[in-house]
Design an enzyme around this catalytic site. Structure first.
Site, PDB file in Angstrom:
ATOM      1  N   CYS A  78      36.274 -15.444 -21.700  1.00 48.67           N
ATOM      2  CA  CYS A  78      36.813 -16.775 -21.978  1.00 48.67           C
ATOM      3  C   CYS A  78      37.526 -16.716 -23.316  1.00 48.67           C
ATOM      4  O   CYS A  78      36.900 -16.445 -24.354  1.00 48.67           O
ATOM      5  CB  CYS A  78      35.710 -17.824 -22.005  1.00 48.67           C
ATOM      6  SG  CYS A  78      36.312 -19.470 -22.449  1.00 48.67           S
ATOM      7  N   ASN A  80      39.038 -19.181 -25.063  1.00 47.97           N
ATOM      8  CA  ASN A  80      38.680 -20.257 -25.974  1.00 47.97           C
ATOM      9  C   ASN A  80      37.309 -20.014 -26.597  1.00 47.97           C
ATOM     10  O   ASN A  80      37.093 -20.267 -27.787  1.00 47.97           O
ATOM     11  CB  ASN A  80      38.690 -21.602 -25.233  1.00 47.97           C
ATOM     12  CG  ASN A  80      40.089 -22.026 -24.839  1.00 47.97           C
ATOM     13  OD1 ASN A  80      41.035 -21.885 -25.600  1.00 47.97           O
ATOM     14  ND2 ASN A  80      40.224 -22.538 -23.627  1.00 47.97           N
ATOM     15  N   HIS A 168      43.290 -14.859 -12.119  1.00 47.72           N
ATOM     16  CA  HIS A 168      44.034 -16.111 -12.200  1.00 47.72           C
ATOM     17  C   HIS A 168      45.143 -16.108 -11.153  1.00 47.72           C
ATOM     18  O   HIS A 168      45.778 -15.088 -10.906  1.00 47.72           O
ATOM     19  CB  HIS A 168      44.653 -16.294 -13.584  1.00 47.72           C
ATOM     20  CG  HIS A 168      43.645 -16.474 -14.666  1.00 47.72           C
ATOM     21  ND1 HIS A 168      43.198 -17.698 -15.077  1.00 47.72           N
ATOM     22  CD2 HIS A 168      42.971 -15.558 -15.418  1.00 47.72           C
ATOM     23  CE1 HIS A 168      42.299 -17.547 -16.034  1.00 47.72           C
ATOM     24  NE2 HIS A 168      42.146 -16.254 -16.263  1.00 47.72           N
ATOM     25  N   GLU A 217      38.999 -24.223 -13.121  1.00 46.98           N
ATOM     26  CA  GLU A 217      38.335 -23.025 -13.608  1.00 46.98           C
ATOM     27  C   GLU A 217      37.212 -22.604 -12.665  1.00 46.98           C
ATOM     28  O   GLU A 217      36.371 -23.428 -12.281  1.00 46.98           O
ATOM     29  CB  GLU A 217      37.791 -23.269 -15.025  1.00 46.98           C
ATOM     30  CG  GLU A 217      37.675 -21.999 -15.816  1.00 46.98           C
ATOM     31  CD  GLU A 217      37.470 -22.238 -17.313  1.00 46.98           C
ATOM     32  OE1 GLU A 217      36.854 -21.362 -17.945  1.00 46.98           O
ATOM     33  OE2 GLU A 217      37.932 -23.275 -17.831  1.00 46.98           O
ATOM     34  N   CYS A 226      41.937 -23.499 -20.765  1.00 53.11           N
ATOM     35  CA  CYS A 226      41.417 -22.177 -20.401  1.00 53.11           C
ATOM     36  C   CYS A 226      42.270 -21.144 -21.134  1.00 53.11           C
ATOM     37  O   CYS A 226      43.475 -21.050 -20.893  1.00 53.11           O
ATOM     38  CB  CYS A 226      41.481 -21.964 -18.893  1.00 53.11           C
ATOM     39  SG  CYS A 226      40.964 -20.314 -18.355  1.00 53.11           S
ATOM     40  N   GLY A 227      41.645 -20.394 -22.050  1.00 55.55           N
ATOM     41  CA  GLY A 227      42.396 -19.435 -22.851  1.00 55.55           C
ATOM     42  C   GLY A 227      42.980 -18.309 -22.027  1.00 55.55           C
ATOM     43  O   GLY A 227      44.162 -17.964 -22.165  1.00 55.55           O
ATOM     44  N   THR A 228      42.168 -17.724 -21.159  1.00 56.80           N
ATOM     45  CA  THR A 228      42.700 -16.658 -20.303  1.00 56.80           C
ATOM     46  C   THR A 228      43.726 -17.227 -19.338  1.00 56.80           C
ATOM     47  O   THR A 228      44.697 -16.550 -18.985  1.00 56.80           O
ATOM     48  CB  THR A 228      41.563 -15.963 -19.531  1.00 56.80           C
ATOM     49  OG1 THR A 228      40.805 -16.942 -18.791  1.00 56.80           O
ATOM     50  CG2 THR A 228      40.645 -15.184 -20.451  1.00 56.80           C
ATOM     51  N   GLY A 229      43.535 -18.489 -18.927  1.00 58.92           N
ATOM     52  CA  GLY A 229      44.512 -19.127 -18.048  1.00 58.92           C
ATOM     53  C   GLY A 229      45.839 -19.350 -18.743  1.00 58.92           C
ATOM     54  O   GLY A 229      46.912 -19.214 -18.130  1.00 58.92           O
TER      55      GLY A 229
END
Length: 285
Positions: A78, A80, A168, A217, A226-229
């Site tokens: 994650c 974030n 994703h 998510e 969503c940081g990875t998003g």
């Protein structure tokens, strides 16, 4: 019998809120159950999940992160939450370093803390290289990673698969505000194309070039960010010719700056992290 009391810190990165526990001090014997109980926004602390900060298993890292979604499932990464950990370990005095190596299930991430005085005001995370195919996260042949089409509730969605250590599927639309994220995201998350389920991003290119993103998510449902998003969306925008290598991602809870470097092919994410409140809570037996 006295129940063990755990000190926790509620934090958020761009509105993506988790409950953080320092497992160097406290033992969480059943994190899956605790994540479900504590994440409940009516009967618990409330959050998108539970994050455990601990000792790494290797000398190549300074700390480790385990993250459990609100449904109790364990996440691989994650973005974030990793920024929040950078703020946590520095401001709690666990390190004086402004470069922190964080062990996650998707590899060791390097956090660069931007400090003013004794406070961390933002963090840049090296999210490593994106992946466009993954046998364990994306079923080859079900749809094409660079423009596959999936069906949900009678509607056809064309998207791009990007792995940022977790899966994703990024779908560009004309009006992201008009998309029923819960209706379509919940179905697409569990499409047979994704053996381990998937995070779903609906994105729109704004007139000023920023990317407006809404997220479903995996394991948590709709989240503020969503940081990875955000990273996956930035990569997908480059791959589909919608953006350059540097982009601003506008999510429900805030804005993240993403750079996909041509030098090392790594994705770098910069954003803030905030402490919301702290408290103590007993673990139910």
């Amino acid at each position: 019998m006295t129940q063990p009391t755990i000190r926790f810190t509620k934090m958020h990165g761009a509105g993506n809120d988790y409950i953080y526990v320092n497992t160097l001090l406290y033992n969480i014997p059943d994190p899956e159950a605790v994540a479900v109980s504590w994440s409940d926004r009516h009967k618990g602390i409330g959050g998108d999940g539970l994050v455990l900060i601990g000792a790494p298993s290797t000398d190549e890292a300074d700390f480790s992160m385990r993250i459990f979604n609100a449904d109790g499932s364990e996440a691989m990464m994650c973005g974030n939450a990793s920024r929040c950990i950078g703020k946590y370990v520095y401001e709690k005095g666990l390190t004086r370093n402004t470069v922190v190596r964080l062990e996650t299930l998707s590899g060791i991430k390097t956090l660069r803390l931007h400090v003013y005085g004794s406070q961390v005001y933002s963090v840049t995370v090296d999210m490593l290289e994106p992946g466009l195919e993954s046998a364990s996260l994306y079923a080859p042949g079900r749809s094409l990673p660079d423009g596959g089409a999936l069906q949900a509730e009678g509607r056809r969605f064309v998207g791009t698969f990007v792995s940022m250590g977790n899966p994703h599927f990024v779908i560009f639309v004309d009006d992201v505000a008009a998309v029923d994220v819960a209706r379509y995201g919940s179905v697409l998350e569990r499409d047979e194309a994704f053996p381990e389920r998937c995070n779903i991003e609906f994105a729109q290119v704004l007139d000023d070039g920023r990317l407006r993103v809404r997220v479903w998510e995996r394991g948590s449902g709709i989240t503020m960010a969503c940081g990875t998003g955000a990273c996956a969306t930035a990569v997908a925008a480059v791959l589909t010719g919608r953006s350059g290598r540097t982009s601003r991602i506008v999510m429900d809870g805030g804005t993240l700056d993403i750079r996909w470097s041509e030098t090392d092919n790594h994705v770098y994410m910069t954003g803030g992290a905030e402490i919301v409140f702290e408290g103590e809570k007993a673990i139910e037996n």
